[in-house]
Motif scaffolding. Structure first.
Motif, PDB file in Angstrom:
ATOM      1  N   VAL A 320      46.334  41.296  58.908  1.00 39.83           N
ATOM      2  CA  VAL A 320      46.083  41.166  60.464  1.00 39.83           C
ATOM      3  C   VAL A 320      46.251  42.840  61.010  1.00 39.83           C
ATOM      4  CG1 VAL A 320      46.587  40.450  62.348  1.00 39.83           C
ATOM      5  CG2 VAL A 320      46.601  38.992  60.572  1.00 39.83           C
ATOM      6  N   TYR A 321      45.138  43.233  61.345  1.00 41.68           N
ATOM      7  CA  TYR A 321      45.453  44.353  62.088  1.00 41.68           C
ATOM      8  C   TYR A 321      45.580  44.202  63.708  1.00 41.68           C
ATOM      9  CZ  TYR A 321      43.893  48.612  64.984  1.00 41.68           C
ATOM     10  OH  TYR A 321      43.471  49.574  65.956  1.00 41.68           O
ATOM     11  N   GLY A 322      46.637  44.580  64.222  1.00 46.04           N
ATOM     12  CA  GLY A 322      46.887  44.454  65.728  1.00 46.04           C
ATOM     13  C   GLY A 322      47.968  45.295  66.101  1.00 46.04           C
ATOM     14  N   SER A 323      48.219  44.872  67.650  1.00 48.92           N
ATOM     15  CA  SER A 323      49.132  45.712  68.316  1.00 48.92           C
ATOM     16  C   SER A 323      49.568  44.934  69.362  1.00 48.92           C
ATOM     17  CB  SER A 323      48.685  47.109  68.852  1.00 48.92           C
ATOM     18  OG  SER A 323      47.794  47.117  69.884  1.00 48.92           O
ATOM     19  N   SER A 324      50.939  45.407  69.933  1.00 46.03           N
ATOM     20  CA  SER A 324      50.951  44.604  71.319  1.00 46.03           C
ATOM     21  C   SER A 324      50.467  45.030  72.462  1.00 46.03           C
ATOM     22  CB  SER A 324      52.520  45.059  71.427  1.00 46.03           C
ATOM     23  OG  SER A 324      52.770  46.376  71.878  1.00 46.03           O
ATOM     24  N   ASP A 325      49.531  46.000  72.105  1.00 45.89           N
ATOM     25  CA  ASP A 325      48.707  46.574  73.393  1.00 45.89           C
ATOM     26  C   ASP A 325      47.514  45.570  73.748  1.00 45.89           C
ATOM     27  OD1 ASP A 325      49.857  49.501  73.884  1.00 45.89           O
ATOM     28  OD2 ASP A 325      49.983  49.107  71.930  1.00 45.89           O
ATOM     29  N   ILE A 327      45.097  44.716  70.806  1.00 45.59           N
ATOM     30  CA  ILE A 327      44.328  44.838  69.530  1.00 45.59           C
ATOM     31  C   ILE A 327      44.423  43.821  68.411  1.00 45.59           C
ATOM     32  CG2 ILE A 327      43.157  46.460  68.140  1.00 45.59           C
ATOM     33  CD1 ILE A 327      43.326  47.444  70.943  1.00 45.59           C
ATOM     34  N   ASN A 328      43.394  43.206  67.909  1.00 41.85           N
ATOM     35  CA  ASN A 328      43.337  42.222  66.943  1.00 41.85           C
ATOM     36  C   ASN A 328      42.036  42.074  66.225  1.00 41.85           C
ATOM     37  OD1 ASN A 328      43.069  39.140  65.908  1.00 41.85           O
ATOM     38  ND2 ASN A 328      45.142  39.741  66.012  1.00 41.85           N
ATOM     39  N   CYS A 329      42.216  41.964  64.837  1.00 46.73           N
ATOM     40  CA  CYS A 329      41.408  41.882  63.800  1.00 46.73           C
ATOM     41  C   CYS A 329      41.940  41.248  62.529  1.00 46.73           C
ATOM     42  CB  CYS A 329      40.377  42.896  63.604  1.00 46.73           C
ATOM     43  SG  CYS A 329      38.906  42.839  62.600  1.00 46.73           S
ATOM     44  N   HIS A 330      41.240  40.448  61.723  1.00 45.84           N
ATOM     45  CA  HIS A 330      41.979  39.897  60.763  1.00 45.84           C
ATOM     46  C   HIS A 330      41.100  39.508  59.553  1.00 45.84           C
ATOM     47  CE1 HIS A 330      40.877  35.947  62.052  1.00 45.84           C
ATOM     48  NE2 HIS A 330      41.441  36.113  63.104  1.00 45.84           N
ATOM     49  N   THR A 331      41.372  39.174  58.394  1.00 41.47           N
ATOM     50  CA  THR A 331      40.467  38.968  57.185  1.00 41.47           C
ATOM     51  C   THR A 331      40.514  37.332  56.619  1.00 41.47           C
ATOM     52  OG1 THR A 331      42.215  39.159  55.622  1.00 41.47           O
ATOM     53  CG2 THR A 331      41.142  41.125  56.222  1.00 41.47           C
ATOM     54  N   ALA A 332      40.784  36.670  57.827  1.00 36.57           N
ATOM     55  CA  ALA A 332      40.887  35.121  57.637  1.00 36.57           C
ATOM     56  C   ALA A 332      39.218  34.704  57.176  1.00 36.57           C
ATOM     57  CB  ALA A 332      41.162  34.399  58.671  1.00 36.57           C
ATOM     58  N   LEU A 333      38.289  35.282  57.720  1.00 39.56           N
ATOM     59  CA  LEU A 333      37.054  34.913  57.237  1.00 39.56           C
ATOM     60  C   LEU A 333      36.400  35.666  56.087  1.00 39.56           C
ATOM     61  CD1 LEU A 333      35.539  34.032  60.872  1.00 39.56           C
ATOM     62  CD2 LEU A 333      36.470  32.574  59.092  1.00 39.56           C
ATOM     63  N   THR A 334      36.842  37.157  56.278  1.00 35.20           N
ATOM     64  CA  THR A 334      36.182  37.889  55.236  1.00 35.20           C
ATOM     65  C   THR A 334      36.774  38.054  53.801  1.00 35.20           C
ATOM     66  OG1 THR A 334      37.339  39.855  55.809  1.00 35.20           O
ATOM     67  CG2 THR A 334      35.266  39.422  56.931  1.00 35.20           C
ATOM     68  N   ALA A 372      39.172  47.651  72.647  1.00 33.34           N
ATOM     69  CA  ALA A 372      39.057  46.084  72.585  1.00 33.34           C
ATOM     70  C   ALA A 372      39.423  45.370  74.223  1.00 33.34           C
ATOM     71  CB  ALA A 372      40.447  45.737  71.492  1.00 33.34           C
ATOM     72  N   ARG A 373      38.402  44.296  74.150  1.00 34.48           N
ATOM     73  CA  ARG A 373      38.732  43.767  75.457  1.00 34.48           C
ATOM     74  C   ARG A 373      38.516  42.256  74.893  1.00 34.48           C
ATOM     75  NH1 ARG A 373      34.559  44.905  79.983  1.00 34.48           N
ATOM     76  NH2 ARG A 373      33.207  43.696  78.675  1.00 34.48           N
ATOM     77  N   GLY A 374      38.953  41.144  75.397  1.00 36.18           N
ATOM     78  CA  GLY A 374      38.530  39.884  75.265  1.00 36.18           C
ATOM     79  C   GLY A 374      39.712  38.910  75.811  1.00 36.18           C
ATOM     80  N   PRO A 375      39.829  37.521  75.482  1.00 36.18           N
ATOM     81  CA  PRO A 375      40.740  36.646  76.142  1.00 36.18           C
ATOM     82  C   PRO A 375      42.255  36.888  75.835  1.00 36.18           C
ATOM     83  CG  PRO A 375      38.824  35.349  75.041  1.00 36.18           C
ATOM     84  CD  PRO A 375      38.511  36.795  74.760  1.00 36.18           C
ATOM     85  N   MET A 376      42.667  37.451  74.772  1.00 40.49           N
ATOM     86  CA  MET A 376      44.045  38.064  74.635  1.00 40.49           C
ATOM     87  C   MET A 376      44.471  39.350  75.234  1.00 40.49           C
ATOM     88  SD  MET A 376      44.562  39.454  70.522  1.00 40.49           S
ATOM     89  CE  MET A 376      46.086  40.155  71.108  1.00 40.49           C
ATOM     90  N   THR A 393      40.835  51.181  80.646  1.00 42.28           N
ATOM     91  CA  THR A 393      39.593  51.458  81.264  1.00 42.28           C
ATOM     92  C   THR A 393      39.412  50.595  82.482  1.00 42.28           C
ATOM     93  OG1 THR A 393      37.990  50.302  80.247  1.00 42.28           O
ATOM     94  CG2 THR A 393      38.629  52.025  79.068  1.00 42.28           C
ATOM     95  N   ARG A 394      38.655  51.211  83.397  1.00 37.62           N
ATOM     96  CA  ARG A 394      38.182  50.468  84.535  1.00 37.62           C
ATOM     97  C   ARG A 394      37.367  49.213  84.174  1.00 37.62           C
ATOM     98  NH1 ARG A 394      35.740  54.839  89.007  1.00 37.62           N
ATOM     99  NH2 ARG A 394      37.712  56.228  89.178  1.00 37.62           N
ATOM    100  N   GLY A 395      36.717  49.022  83.153  1.00 35.78           N
ATOM    101  CA  GLY A 395      36.096  47.874  82.867  1.00 35.78           C
ATOM    102  C   GLY A 395      37.187  46.840  82.129  1.00 35.78           C
ATOM    103  N   GLY A 396      38.675  47.214  81.800  1.00 35.10           N
ATOM    104  CA  GLY A 396      39.535  46.467  81.425  1.00 35.10           C
ATOM    105  C   GLY A 396      39.656  46.497  79.718  1.00 35.10           C
ATOM    106  N   TRP A 397      39.093  47.545  79.282  1.00 35.15           N
ATOM    107  CA  TRP A 397      39.094  47.668  77.670  1.00 35.15           C
ATOM    108  C   TRP A 397      40.407  48.353  77.608  1.00 35.15           C
ATOM    109  CZ3 TRP A 397      35.724  46.304  74.263  1.00 35.15           C
ATOM    110  CH2 TRP A 397      34.310  45.809  74.484  1.00 35.15           C
ATOM    111  N   VAL A 398      40.984  48.038  76.485  1.00 40.19           N
ATOM    112  CA  VAL A 398      42.198  48.598  75.827  1.00 40.19           C
ATOM    113  C   VAL A 398      41.988  49.719  74.851  1.00 40.19           C
ATOM    114  CG1 VAL A 398      44.382  48.296  74.453  1.00 40.19           C
ATOM    115  CG2 VAL A 398      43.321  46.701  75.898  1.00 40.19           C
ATOM    116  N   ARG A 399      42.460  50.795  75.184  1.00 38.84           N
ATOM    117  CA  ARG A 399      42.137  51.950  74.410  1.00 38.84           C
ATOM    118  C   ARG A 399      43.230  51.927  73.334  1.00 38.84           C
ATOM    119  NH1 ARG A 399      40.601  57.560  77.234  1.00 38.84           N
ATOM    120  NH2 ARG A 399      40.354  57.978  74.854  1.00 38.84           N
ATOM    121  N   SER A 400      43.006  52.084  71.763  1.00 38.65           N
ATOM    122  CA  SER A 400      44.127  51.774  70.990  1.00 38.65           C
ATOM    123  C   SER A 400      44.666  53.007  70.456  1.00 38.65           C
ATOM    124  CB  SER A 400      43.502  51.017  69.681  1.00 38.65           C
ATOM    125  OG  SER A 400      42.665  51.869  69.008  1.00 38.65           O
TER     126      SER A 400
END
Length: 539
Positions: A320-325, A327-334, A372-376, A393-400
């Protein structure tokens, strides 16, 4: 939406309200507060084990009774909506109870790691203007009593009330949890998450790791107060009906015995923990066959450790690649392996884009900053408008602040921190890139590349490694030859020093402590000429 604590701390939601509403409409967020979801679990399966902590096992109905007694005690003292409440407890069932009780009364959980120091207590509780704090040690309570906004410093075992208590109606978009991370800041960062972000986006991520419809039985080795550990109480238990097995402190032998005894389906740990599990001698009655997945997060997992996990546990390995800020991505499917990177982004958790220096979306294979931006996605940073300005950002994106690439198949490849650079005579070297290539060596278990001060060039790169048990000591020449000949790394990026350590020192969260590693390398090599290697024990 702006939430304001009773002590004057403002927490703004930096994601547009229409996006939050859209995620609720899509069913990606439950639009219900954490404790409401938990009480659904209690009614559905009251006798299912919720938490196993040593010899203590709490079923869902028992956990709820404990939560209600603590919630009643806090409410009787006037705490509730509009309050931030600190929690500093050892890993175990008491932490789970405290986190659920604080959420139940409508307050915000500020959990932070335990230890002997007082700096975090003063900094975090002071900057958040916390109204109360829950400790296990009375000595901690004495330290906190001098903070001006703190109305009470409780010892957990004293919080017990049989008074009648009814949960308040809460806004699911209000904050429920503040995650704490050291990051690269001089003081720990605090990031606020709503009920919906925890039980929605973060739960979607953990659900994807489970790989089935049955609730997980998870052995969680990480600290509950960490960002990684935050997936336990409000996510795995309250939102997903899981059974969680905990340890008060990590011990490889105890963890392996817990797998045999409690039969978890999932093992969650940091790479260093997983490596130690794979190297620990098997006992005669060891049975690891219940495991379906081994999940690694909070630091990169080396190929050596991943292969060792596959051999020892005979289960799929998920990174899992992620952060408390946020960000999230993982290899469960790949799956893991050559070319998969950190897996494919899941839009039900967080959409990911790569943005170049001009603010444009980068094409496949083009490097840029990971957004990143999404439900989490969290609400915002707490008491730090400068961080909001820098990383949102103004659009709600998280800059990692991380550099990465999306390949032609949409898989994310992380190239390390944009500001974690070693400057050698004006040439910029990414330690993360060199670490990734050294980590592919079959004899290397852990690696951290750090700068060593140099009067001539400013900085030189030192590779600090730990090796697999029983392997021959690598030399600097062998490492650089491997990097050039087998990994194709440019000569100008090669490390000029090599420090061999029995194991890399860890921070309280279980991640490699780069500050300590850098100090060790500097102490050993700062006065030396380059092209040197050394074996050292930890101080």
């Amino acid at each position: 939406m702006t939430w304001t604590s009773r002590n004057g701390i403002e927490i703004r939601d930096l994601v547009p309200a229409e996006l939050r509403a859209h995620w609720v409409e899509q069913g990606l967020c439950p639009d219900r507060p954490i404790y409401d979801l938990f009480t659904d679990r209690v009614r559905s399966h009251p006798r299912r084990e919720a938490v196993i902590d040593g010899e203590v096992a709490l079923a869902y109905q028992d956990l709820d009774q404990a939560v209600r007694r603590v919630a009643a005690a806090l409410s009787a003292e006037g705490f509730g909506e509009g309050d931030i409440i600190g929690i500093r407890l050892p890993n175990g069932w008491r932490t789970v109870v405290a986190e659920l009780a604080v959420a139940a009364i409508g307050a915000v959980v500020l959990a932070y790691p335990g230890g002997t120091g007082t700096k975090d207590t003063i900094s975090l509780l002071g900057r958040s203007r916390a109204a109360a704090v829950i400790f296990s040690d009375p000595a901690d309570a004495e330290v906190a009593t001098g903070l001006p906004t703190l109305r009470a410093a409780h010892v957990f075992d004293d919080l017990d009330s049989g008074a009648d208590w009814h949960p308040p109606e809460l806004d699911p978009e209000a904050p429920v949890r503040i995650l704490v991370t050291s990051g690269s800041q001089s003081e720990p960062k605090m990031i606020a998450y709503s009920h919906n972000a925890m039980a929605g986006g973060r739960a979607n991520y953990v659900r994807a790791l489970s790989g089935g419809d049955e609730p997980m039985r998870a052995l969680a080795l990480m600290e509950l107060a960490s960002s990684y550990g935050s997936l336990v109480t409000h996510v795995s238990i309250a939102a997903l009906s899981a059974t969680v097995v905990l340890q008060d402190r990590f011990d490889a032998g105890d963890a392996l015995r817990a797998i045999t005894r409690h039969r978890p389906t999932h093992l969650f740990g940091l790479p260093t923990m997983l490596r130690r599990l794979t190297e620990h001698p098997a006992e005669a009655d060891e049975d690891l066959s219940s495991l379906r997945a081994v999940v690694s997060s909070a630091a990169p997992l080396s190929d050596v450790t991943a292969r060792a996990c596959t051999r020892r546990f005979a289960a799929r390995v998920i990174t899992v690649y992620g952060s408390s800020d946020g960000i999230n991505c993982h290899t469960a499917l790949t799956g893991t392996g050559e070319g998969t990177g950190t897996g494919s982004p899941d839009p039900e958790v967080a959409e990911i884009r790569i943005v170049d220096e001009l603010g444009r979306d980068a094409g496949p294979g083009e490097a840029g900053e990971i957004w990143a931006r999404g439900p989490m996605t969290p609400l915002s940073y707490v008491a730090d408008a400068e961080l909001d300005e820098r990383y949102r950002t103004r659009g709600g994106w998280v800059r990692s602040g991380d550099r990465g690439v999306l390949d032609e198949l949409g898989r994310l490849h992380v190239h390390g921190r944009m500001d974690n650079i070693v400057s050698r005579g004006g040439y910029q070297i990414s330690p993360a890139e060199v670490e990734r290539e050294i980590g592919a060596h079959p004899g290397v278990v852990d690696v951290a590349c750090v700068p060593v001060p140099d009067d001539d060039l400013g900085e030189r790169l030192c590779a600090c490694i730990s090796q697999a048990a029983g392997s021959e000591d690598l030399t600097l020449g062998e490492v650089t030859a491997f990097l050039e000949a087998e990994r194709g790394l440019e000569r100008r990026k090669l490390p000029e020093f090599l420090l061999r350590l029995p194991e890399l020192p860890l921070a309280p969260t279980g991640e490699v402590c780069r500050r300590t590693v850098t100090a060790l390398a500097t102490e050993r090599f700062a006065a030396d000429q380059p092209a040197m290697s050394s074996t050292s024990g930890l101080p």
